[in-house]
Design a protein around this motif. Structure first.
Motif, PDB file in Angstrom:
ATOM      1  N   TYR A 199       0.864  -1.208  -0.125  1.00 19.28           N
ATOM      2  CA  TYR A 199       0.017   0.128  -0.120  1.00 19.28           C
ATOM      3  C   TYR A 199       0.902   1.169  -0.093  1.00 19.28           C
ATOM      4  N   PHE A 200       0.322   2.286  -0.579  1.00 19.66           N
ATOM      5  CA  PHE A 200       1.079   3.707  -0.589  1.00 19.66           C
ATOM      6  C   PHE A 200       0.299   4.620   0.728  1.00 19.66           C
ATOM      7  N   ASP A 201       1.337   5.253   1.290  1.00 17.03           N
ATOM      8  CA  ASP A 201       0.963   6.397   2.315  1.00 17.03           C
ATOM      9  C   ASP A 201       0.666   7.592   1.676  1.00 17.03           C
ATOM     10  N   ALA A 202       0.268   8.704   2.351  1.00 18.97           N
ATOM     11  CA  ALA A 202       0.153   9.994   1.992  1.00 18.97           C
ATOM     12  C   ALA A 202       1.294  10.493   1.153  1.00 18.97           C
ATOM     13  N   LEU A 203       2.486  10.125   1.545  1.00 21.87           N
ATOM     14  CA  LEU A 203       3.828  10.534   0.864  1.00 21.87           C
ATOM     15  C   LEU A 203       4.039   9.903  -0.521  1.00 21.87           C
ATOM     16  N   ASP A 204       3.069   8.906  -0.879  1.00 23.37           N
ATOM     17  CA  ASP A 204       3.317   8.106  -2.057  1.00 23.37           C
ATOM     18  C   ASP A 204       4.510   7.255  -1.812  1.00 23.37           C
ATOM     19  N   THR A 205       4.833   6.720  -0.666  1.00 19.69           N
ATOM     20  CA  THR A 205       5.550   5.376  -0.209  1.00 19.69           C
ATOM     21  C   THR A 205       5.026   4.506  -0.049  1.00 19.69           C
ATOM     22  N   MET A 206       5.799   3.338  -0.876  1.00 21.21           N
ATOM     23  CA  MET A 206       5.138   2.412  -0.835  1.00 21.21           C
ATOM     24  C   MET A 206       5.487   1.135   0.496  1.00 21.21           C
ATOM     25  N   TYR A 207       4.685   0.704   1.112  1.00 21.30           N
ATOM     26  CA  TYR A 207       4.910  -0.083   2.286  1.00 21.30           C
ATOM     27  C   TYR A 207       4.422  -1.467   1.952  1.00 21.30           C
ATOM     28  N   THR A 208       5.342  -2.597   2.420  1.00 18.63           N
ATOM     29  CA  THR A 208       4.624  -3.868   2.411  1.00 18.63           C
ATOM     30  C   THR A 208       4.593  -4.354   3.843  1.00 18.63           C
ATOM     31  N   GLN A 209       3.402  -4.846   4.163  1.00 13.80           N
ATOM     32  CA  GLN A 209       3.132  -5.742   5.456  1.00 13.80           C
ATOM     33  C   GLN A 209       2.868  -7.007   5.437  1.00 13.80           C
ATOM     34  N   GLU A 210       3.220  -7.818   6.220  1.00 17.22           N
ATOM     35  CA  GLU A 210       3.097  -9.279   6.410  1.00 17.22           C
ATOM     36  C   GLU A 210       1.589  -9.284   6.878  1.00 17.22           C
ATOM     37  N   ILE A 211       0.815 -10.117   6.277  1.00 14.97           N
ATOM     38  CA  ILE A 211      -0.718 -10.373   6.944  1.00 14.97           C
ATOM     39  C   ILE A 211      -0.813 -11.954   6.976  1.00 14.97           C
ATOM     40  N   VAL A 212      -1.730 -12.212   7.657  1.00 23.08           N
ATOM     41  CA  VAL A 212      -2.220 -13.813   8.164  1.00 23.08           C
ATOM     42  C   VAL A 212      -3.390 -13.807   7.593  1.00 23.08           C
ATOM     43  N   CYS A 213      -3.791 -15.092   6.699  1.00 25.09           N
ATOM     44  CA  CYS A 213      -5.422 -15.018   6.176  1.00 25.09           C
ATOM     45  C   CYS A 213      -5.657 -16.504   6.520  1.00 25.09           C
ATOM     46  N   THR A 214      -7.132 -16.590   6.480  1.00 22.93           N
ATOM     47  CA  THR A 214      -7.671 -18.058   6.845  1.00 22.93           C
ATOM     48  C   THR A 214      -8.945 -17.832   6.100  1.00 22.93           C
ATOM     49  N   ASP A 215      -9.748 -19.197   6.006  1.00 22.42           N
ATOM     50  CA  ASP A 215     -10.935 -19.215   5.377  1.00 22.42           C
ATOM     51  C   ASP A 215     -11.801 -19.891   6.403  1.00 22.42           C
ATOM     52  N   TYR A 216     -11.444 -19.826   7.599  1.00 24.36           N
ATOM     53  CA  TYR A 216     -12.332 -20.290   8.796  1.00 24.36           C
ATOM     54  C   TYR A 216     -13.338 -19.315   8.820  1.00 24.36           C
ATOM     55  N   PRO A 217     -14.700 -19.868   9.015  1.00 24.89           N
ATOM     56  CA  PRO A 217     -15.745 -18.913   9.367  1.00 24.89           C
ATOM     57  C   PRO A 217     -15.806 -18.628  10.786  1.00 24.89           C
ATOM     58  N   PHE A 218     -15.662 -17.432  11.151  1.00 24.46           N
ATOM     59  CA  PHE A 218     -15.893 -16.932  12.467  1.00 24.46           C
ATOM     60  C   PHE A 218     -17.462 -16.876  12.849  1.00 24.46           C
ATOM     61  N   LEU A 219     -17.784 -16.746  14.012  1.00 19.06           N
ATOM     62  CA  LEU A 219     -19.044 -16.320  14.637  1.00 19.06           C
ATOM     63  C   LEU A 219     -19.521 -14.870  14.371  1.00 19.06           C
ATOM     64  N   ALA A 220     -18.485 -14.097  14.478  1.00 18.62           N
ATOM     65  CA  ALA A 220     -18.680 -12.568  13.946  1.00 18.62           C
ATOM     66  C   ALA A 220     -19.098 -12.256  12.688  1.00 18.62           C
ATOM     67  N   ASP A 221     -18.757 -13.241  11.739  1.00 18.13           N
ATOM     68  CA  ASP A 221     -19.215 -13.013  10.428  1.00 18.13           C
ATOM     69  C   ASP A 221     -20.764 -12.600  10.145  1.00 18.13           C
ATOM     70  N   SER A 222     -21.487 -13.164  11.022  1.00 19.62           N
ATOM     71  CA  SER A 222     -22.941 -12.794  11.027  1.00 19.62           C
ATOM     72  C   SER A 222     -23.227 -11.295  11.322  1.00 19.62           C
ATOM     73  N   LEU A 223     -22.162 -10.528  11.681  1.00 15.38           N
ATOM     74  CA  LEU A 223     -22.212  -9.199  12.116  1.00 15.38           C
ATOM     75  C   LEU A 223     -21.863  -8.270  10.860  1.00 15.38           C
ATOM     76  N   ILE A 224     -21.187  -8.959  10.023  1.00 13.16           N
ATOM     77  CA  ILE A 224     -20.693  -8.198   9.036  1.00 13.16           C
ATOM     78  C   ILE A 224     -21.472  -8.225   7.563  1.00 13.16           C
ATOM     79  N   VAL A 225     -22.001  -6.986   7.258  1.00 18.08           N
ATOM     80  CA  VAL A 225     -22.647  -6.630   5.909  1.00 18.08           C
ATOM     81  C   VAL A 225     -21.957  -6.541   4.796  1.00 18.08           C
ATOM     82  N   ILE A 226     -21.976  -7.250   3.646  1.00 17.55           N
ATOM     83  CA  ILE A 226     -21.259  -6.929   2.535  1.00 17.55           C
ATOM     84  C   ILE A 226     -22.005  -6.536   1.736  1.00 17.55           C
ATOM     85  N   GLN A 227     -21.776  -5.358   1.075  1.00 15.05           N
ATOM     86  CA  GLN A 227     -22.748  -4.618  -0.124  1.00 15.05           C
ATOM     87  C   GLN A 227     -22.360  -4.598  -1.542  1.00 15.05           C
TER      88      GLN A 227
END
Length: 74
Positions: free
Chosen positions: A46-74
């Motif tokens: 991603y780029f910040d306000a000064l147009d500097t590109m950063y890379t961050q490590e992320i952790v992802c899963t496809d495991y369904p959480f109970l909180a998904d019922s609270l998330i509305v995708i439009q």
């Protein structure tokens, strides 16, 4: 016959919702992918306000959480 084969091929593609967070973070973002495995998503650029590109490590899963019922995708 060709139309039936085309419908079968397109119906095989199933989008997957991945739940991702920055390593050590608490915010969870949902990322939708068309193919692949959620666990293979391991960085985001991603780029910040000064147009500097950063890379961050992320952790992802496809495991369904109970909180998904609270998330509305439009």
């Amino acid at each position: 016959m060709g139309a039936i084969a085309l419908m079968l091929c397109t119906s095989c593609v199933k989008e997957k919702n991945c739940r991702c967070t920055v390593a050590g973070g608490q915010d969870v973002r949902i990322v939708t992918i068309k193919r692949g495995d959620c666990s293979k998503l391991n960085s985001v650029n991603y780029f910040d306000a000064l147009d500097t590109m950063y890379t961050q490590e992320i952790v992802c899963t496809d495991y369904p959480f109970l909180a998904d019922s609270l998330i509305v995708i439009q």
